[in-house]
Enzyme design. Structure first.
Site, PDB file in Angstrom:
ATOM      1  N   HIS A  98      12.491  13.934-117.082  1.00 55.25           N
ATOM      2  CA  HIS A  98      13.353  13.582-115.922  1.00 55.25           C
ATOM      3  C   HIS A  98      12.633  12.605-115.051  1.00 55.25           C
ATOM      4  O   HIS A  98      11.231  12.581-115.214  1.00 55.25           O
ATOM      5  CB  HIS A  98      13.648  14.947-114.824  1.00 55.25           C
ATOM      6  CG  HIS A  98      14.472  15.886-115.537  1.00 55.25           C
ATOM      7  ND1 HIS A  98      14.863  16.854-114.841  1.00 55.25           N
ATOM      8  CD2 HIS A  98      15.004  16.042-116.728  1.00 55.25           C
ATOM      9  CE1 HIS A  98      15.714  17.706-115.489  1.00 55.25           C
ATOM     10  NE2 HIS A  98      15.903  17.143-116.799  1.00 55.25           N
ATOM     11  N   GLU A 100      11.902  12.372-111.804  1.00 56.85           N
ATOM     12  CA  GLU A 100      10.663  13.042-111.104  1.00 56.85           C
ATOM     13  C   GLU A 100       9.165  13.188-111.866  1.00 56.85           C
ATOM     14  O   GLU A 100       8.326  12.869-111.237  1.00 56.85           O
ATOM     15  CB  GLU A 100      10.915  14.178-110.252  1.00 56.85           C
ATOM     16  CG  GLU A 100      12.258  14.176-109.508  1.00 56.85           C
ATOM     17  CD  GLU A 100      13.378  14.582-110.262  1.00 56.85           C
ATOM     18  OE1 GLU A 100      13.917  13.926-111.319  1.00 56.85           O
ATOM     19  OE2 GLU A 100      14.204  15.533-109.631  1.00 56.85           O
ATOM     20  N   CYS A 128      15.514  19.525-109.866  1.00 59.69           N
ATOM     21  CA  CYS A 128      15.699  20.941-110.561  1.00 59.69           C
ATOM     22  C   CYS A 128      14.507  21.659-110.563  1.00 59.69           C
ATOM     23  O   CYS A 128      13.468  21.317-110.056  1.00 59.69           O
ATOM     24  CB  CYS A 128      16.237  20.527-111.915  1.00 59.69           C
ATOM     25  SG  CYS A 128      14.832  19.898-112.855  1.00 59.69           S
ATOM     26  N   CYS A 131      11.227  20.216-112.058  1.00 57.57           N
ATOM     27  CA  CYS A 131      10.720  18.979-111.486  1.00 57.57           C
ATOM     28  C   CYS A 131      10.204  19.642-110.059  1.00 57.57           C
ATOM     29  O   CYS A 131       9.268  18.938-109.668  1.00 57.57           O
ATOM     30  CB  CYS A 131      11.620  17.910-110.984  1.00 57.57           C
ATOM     31  SG  CYS A 131      12.076  17.115-112.560  1.00 57.57           S
TER      32      CYS A 131
END
Length: 195
Positions: A98, A100, A128, A131
């Site tokens: 992801h 992040e 999420c 992260c």
């Protein structure tokens, strides 16, 4: 040799912020204009945070261009973007890649540290659980995000891992910054995939 780029920041209410674009000025040294939104109910964030959100949106657009879910993230430290990333789950064949997480990893490497306690993570979508965990572990001091995620968001939508009272680190969290632009980018992407 290329001419230097001089950026001028202009602060406008959220509803009036146009799409990012470059404006050329003949009688001025300014070569780029960055429009910074103002939120009517929240105290103003540092200009570097809005510039970070613009950069995160740019990263999200890059993700969409290669077929990734358009989420972008940047880390801002000392008023400068020190790391940037977008989702790379398809490109790396790894659903944990992801924006992040990648931005945090790159910032730690760039700053040669194991903590981001003086840094702000700017991201286009509410983090999420994965992260949010990385944000807590890396001791990120502030998280600024655009669109809320009612299906997986862990900064207040589904749960609030970032500000959980039993954790030893709780970053400042500011949600809804440039929310409309971030949400539109995601909506357009998923509409295109369904259509």
């Amino acid at each position: 040799m290329a001419a230097p780029v001089v950026v001028m920041a202009v602060r406008l209410p959220d509803a009036e912020v146009p799409e990012p674009h470059t404006v050329q000025f003949r009688a001025s040294r300014v070569t780029e204009v960055c429009f910074l939104p103002m939120h009517p109910t929240r105290p103003p964030l540092p200009d570097a945070v809005y510039l970070g959100m613009q950069a995160a949106l740019s990263e999200a657009r890059c993700a969409a261009e290669v077929g990734e879910v358009p989420v972008g993230a940047v880390v801002v430290a000392d008023g400068h973007v020190v790391a940037r990333a977008h989702n790379e789950t398809l490109g790396r064949r790894d659903l944990t890649q992801h924006a992040e997480l990648l931005a945090i990893q790159r910032a730690l490497q760039t700053l040669e540290t194991d903590r981001l306690d003086d840094a702000t993570l700017c991201v286009t979508l509410e983090p999420c659980a994965q992260c949010a965990g990385a944000i807590v572990l890396a001791r990120v001091s502030r998280v600024v995000f655009g669109a809320y995620d009612p299906k997986a968001g862990m900064a207040g939508s589904v749960g609030d891992l970032l500000r959980h009272p039993q954790l030893n680190h709780r970053p400042e969290v500011v949600g809804g910054v440039m929310e409309e632009k971030c949400g539109e980018l995601l909506s357009e992407f998923f509409k295109g995939r369904r259509g």
